[in-house]
Design an enzyme around this catalytic site. Structure first.
Site, PDB file in Angstrom:
ATOM      1  N   ASP A 175     -11.565  18.196   1.125  1.00  0.00           N
ATOM      2  CA  ASP A 175     -11.423  17.612  -0.114  1.00  0.00           C
ATOM      3  C   ASP A 175     -11.186  18.733  -1.359  1.00  0.00           C
ATOM      4  O   ASP A 175     -12.083  19.061  -1.533  1.00  0.00           O
ATOM      5  CB  ASP A 175     -12.483  16.321  -0.372  1.00  0.00           C
ATOM      6  CG  ASP A 175     -12.057  15.059  -1.172  1.00  0.00           C
ATOM      7  OD1 ASP A 175     -10.897  15.460  -1.838  1.00  0.00           O
ATOM      8  OD2 ASP A 175     -12.277  14.007  -1.137  1.00  0.00           O
ATOM      9  N   GLN A 176      -9.854  18.284  -1.984  1.00  0.00           N
ATOM     10  CA  GLN A 176      -9.848  18.966  -3.309  1.00  0.00           C
ATOM     11  C   GLN A 176      -9.755  20.346  -3.255  1.00  0.00           C
ATOM     12  O   GLN A 176     -10.342  21.189  -3.934  1.00  0.00           O
ATOM     13  CB  GLN A 176     -10.889  18.812  -4.377  1.00  0.00           C
ATOM     14  CG  GLN A 176     -10.743  16.959  -4.836  1.00  0.00           C
ATOM     15  CD  GLN A 176     -11.351  16.992  -6.313  1.00  0.00           C
ATOM     16  OE1 GLN A 176     -11.934  17.692  -6.564  1.00  0.00           O
ATOM     17  NE2 GLN A 176     -11.077  15.677  -6.688  1.00  0.00           N
ATOM     18  N   CYS A 198      -7.560   9.946  -3.230  1.00  0.00           N
ATOM     19  CA  CYS A 198      -8.337  10.149  -1.957  1.00  0.00           C
ATOM     20  C   CYS A 198      -7.875   9.053  -0.936  1.00  0.00           C
ATOM     21  O   CYS A 198      -7.287   9.403   0.040  1.00  0.00           O
ATOM     22  CB  CYS A 198      -9.917  10.147  -2.032  1.00  0.00           C
ATOM     23  SG  CYS A 198     -10.643  10.530  -0.440  1.00  0.00           S
ATOM     24  N   HIS A 246     -12.636   7.357   3.538  1.00  0.00           N
ATOM     25  CA  HIS A 246     -12.660   6.665   2.160  1.00  0.00           C
ATOM     26  C   HIS A 246     -11.619   5.428   2.705  1.00  0.00           C
ATOM     27  O   HIS A 246     -10.686   4.865   2.037  1.00  0.00           O
ATOM     28  CB  HIS A 246     -11.960   7.483   1.083  1.00  0.00           C
ATOM     29  CG  HIS A 246     -12.491   6.770  -0.282  1.00  0.00           C
ATOM     30  ND1 HIS A 246     -12.371   7.343  -1.423  1.00  0.00           N
ATOM     31  CD2 HIS A 246     -12.689   5.294  -0.551  1.00  0.00           C
ATOM     32  CE1 HIS A 246     -12.813   6.737  -2.360  1.00  0.00           C
ATOM     33  NE2 HIS A 246     -13.194   5.340  -1.769  1.00  0.00           N
TER      34      HIS A 246
END
Length: 277
Positions: A14-15, A54, A104
């Site tokens: 993530d990121q 996300c 998510h």
């Protein structure tokens, strides 16, 4: 002779921007597992997420549809159970499917084609994170992203992010071994989805110590003055308090140091999963 379907391992983070990786030319960040993976495989130079958020991005990944089609526009939008995913297609083709880590999913369906969820999600499945675009710029909801992670990243023996990703790694490795022992010959699709290097950046000392602060450069492109920014960027900067932070050069370098440490941490976890496959 019928060819056996390949097993599939999908590793997600993530990121993590490509430009920070050695495989894309970064000279400071240490990510040996991802560098080796890039050297043995295919490296894309023009791949983009469908959304910078996300939940919409992950919904698009699983369905092959843009957010305009999934209707997952933000991190509080439900991903409808009626949306077909490629995980459903893999199950129909005879694959066992398992998910370890973050996806998510918002709404009651927390599977979306996965037979097993080996860990809980790191984020809530409810509608709590619904933004109020009618509110004035200075009126921030409690869950809005702030500059706290940039202003005060730190060394931590344990943190929520690290504890979570350690658990994701453990369950992903265990799932690979268990499937090989218990279901030999059955094709397997496993997702190992880590939340790092998403902030907050609270990493054990050994990851910080891999980097010399003096070798960390400041951004090559200065920030755009607020009055010259587009309306959407101005609103995001106001909602997050970006301009109020007034970061010093030392704080910027420290934040980059923390991000580099987070990349090295998750690269190590990815290496453990790849070693088990």
């Amino acid at each position: 002779m019928t060819r056996r379907p390949p097993n599939v391992l999908l590793v997600m983070v993530d990121q993590l921007a490509a430009s920070w990786l050695p495989a894309y030319g970064h000279g400071v960040v240490q990510a040996p597992s991802l560098t080796a993976l890039a050297g043995a495989g295919t490296v894309f130079d023009a791949a983009y997420c469908a959304s910078p958020l996300c939940a919409p991005s992950r919904a698009s990944l699983l369905t092959g549809r843009l957010p305009s089609r999934t209707r997952v526009f933000d991190n509080a939008a439900e991903m409808r159970a009626s949306l077909p995913t490629f995980t459903h297609a893999l199950r129909a083709a005879g694959y066992a499917t398992a998910l370890a880590g973050k996806m998510h999913f918002v709404g009651p369906d927390q599977q979306h084609g996965f037979e097993e969820r080996l860990t809980p999600d790191v984020y809530p499945a409810g509608l709590d994170w619904t933004p109020d675009w009618r509110a004035p710029l200075g009126e921030r909801l409690p869950w809005y992203h702030t500059m706290e992670s940039v202003v005060s990243p730190g060394v931590s023996a344990a943190s929520m992010q690290v504890d979570y990703d350690d658990e994701v790694c453990f369950h992903a490795v265990r799932a690979l071994f268990d499937h090989a022992r218990q279901h030999p010959g059955e094709p397997f699709f496993l997702v190992a989805s880590f939340t790092s290097p998403h902030d907050p950046w609270e990493l054990p000392r050994r990851y910080w110590d891999r980097y010399d602060p003096g070798a960390i450069d400041l951004p090559a492109v200065p920030p755009i003055p607020l009055e010259e920014a587009d309306p959407h960027s101005r609103r995001l900067r106001a909602m997050c308090g970006v301009d109020e932070a007034s970061l010093s050069d030392e704080q910027i370098r420290h934040a980059r140091h923390a991000y580099f440490a987070a990349i090295s941490y998750v690269d190590e976890r990815i290496g453990q999963v790849l070693a088990a496959k």
